[in-house]
Design an enzyme around this catalytic site. Structure first.
Site: not given
Length: 371
Positions: A188-189, A215, A310, A313
């Site tokens: 993600s991030t 994401h 972050m 998940d």
């Protein structure tokens, strides 16, 4: 305990409405001080010396000087300043966002295209609040992957490279699995930049498919696939409904959809299924959603990789993968932009190996070629 200085943020956007929405949202967040705003990149740069921001919220598309040009300037003259981009949900916006992330932007927020001011403020607030908290945490961790690392240079700090022989970077247990026939990656991030460093290290003849959940909203995953394809020996594409699982190919879950593996019509081969199933962990695509299907269809023959991002998940999916005999690789804290998604896998010992970014590709190859 000493009081921390507030995070100083400057809002840069050519639209009055968005300057107000973002400024009002930031003003409600603890530990954040909005120190000013600018209507384009040129005006923002003129204010850097006096306002001394720690972070810019930066519109990508602006007259006179756009967000990419501002990022380039702060790389050269103020590399300590971070940036969170605001981008339109278009193919052009997606391509520019990938460029911004490669230049070191911390993350991005898609601008809502419809809705009332109140609705749009709510969407931006729900997106930016956790992002700001993550930026505050990452800025305070010594040795963290720098958000403004210069393109073309490794983002791993020399101090960390010297300690790469530490126990954290070795297998906790010897491999006891059959060789993997599929690689599933959740990220993600910080993901686009991390993938741009890791995937080019995967050999073109690795011989198995790679499935990636990054994401992202719609439009942006195609731009990510295009950007990565230009850098990699393997093929990289945005996944489509019914795609066969080709070897030497990375399939990226399309933004705003879910991706899983199902049995093909012949009952032998597996194919990709793209669905409109609900978000999981507020994520669509969701790492857990993909990991579950890989765990069911490749018992004892898969590798799960959890990387910077972050939230949590992927945690439940990793547990199922582990239960079903997968090898688990986690990115270590020192090279994550945000040590959220890999955190539980690392701290609970769920990961078979915990590695810095520059060693993950080699370990993926070992799980495929292990005797």
């Amino acid at each position: 305990m000493m009081n921390r200085k507030p995070l100083r943020v400057m809002v840069v956007d050519d639209t009055v409405l968005y300057r107000k929405i973002v400024s009002d949202t930031l003003a409600t967040l603890p530990g954040v001080e909005v120190v000013g705003s600018a209507h384009n990149g040129k005006a923002a740069i003129a204010k850097l010396a006096t306002l001394k921001p720690d972070l810019l919220t930066l519109d990508i598309e602006m007259p006179e000087m756009n967000g990419i040009e501002v990022l380039d300037h702060i790389h050269r003259h103020a590399p300590h300043i971070g940036a969170i981009m605001l981008s339109t949900l278009t193919h052009e916006g997606g391509a520019m966002t990938m460029k911004a992330l490669e230049l070191g932007a911390f993350d991005f927020i898609p601008k809502p295209q419809t809705g009332t001011m109140a609705e749009n403020r709510e969407k931006i607030e729900s997106a930016i609040a956790p992002m700001i908290r993550a930026f505050q945490r990452s800025a305070r961790i010594p040795g963290i992957l720098k958000t403004a690392s210069r393109p073309g240079k490794t983002a791993i700090t020399p101090a960390f490279e010297k300690s790469s022989a530490s126990a954290l970077n070795t297998l906790r247990t010897p491999f006891k699995h059959s060789k993997s026939e599929i690689i599933a990656i959740g990220i993600s991030t910080g993901g686009p930049n991390a993938l741009a460093k890791m995937l080019p290290m995967i050999p073109g003849d690795i011989g198995v498919p790679l499935l990636i959940v990054q994401h992202m909203p719609p439009m942006f995953t195609q731009s990510l696939a295009n950007s990565l394809a230009s850098k990699c020996a393997i093929a990289v594409r945005e996944a489509k409904q019914g795609d066969p699982l080709l070897p030497n190919t990375a399939f990226i879950a399309p933004g705003g959809k879910q991706m899983k593996i199902v049995a093909g019509a012949d009952g032998k081969n597996r194919i990709i299924k793209i669905t409109d199933d609900p978000p999981e962990n507020s994520c669509k695509p969701s790492v857990d959603y993909l990991f579950r299907s890989v765990a069911h269809h490749y018992v004892g023959r898969s590798t799960g990789v959890i990387m910077t991002g972050m939230g949590s998940d992927g945690t439940q999916g990793l547990k199922l993968l582990k239960k079903n005999g997968a090898t688990i690789i986690a990115q270590n804290e020192a090279t994550c932009v945000v040590f959220g998604m890999p955190k539980e896998a690392v701290e609970t010992g769920l990961a078979d190996t915990v590695l810095p970014l520059n060693q993950i590709a080699d370990m993926i190859v070992k799980t495929v070629r292990v005797g």
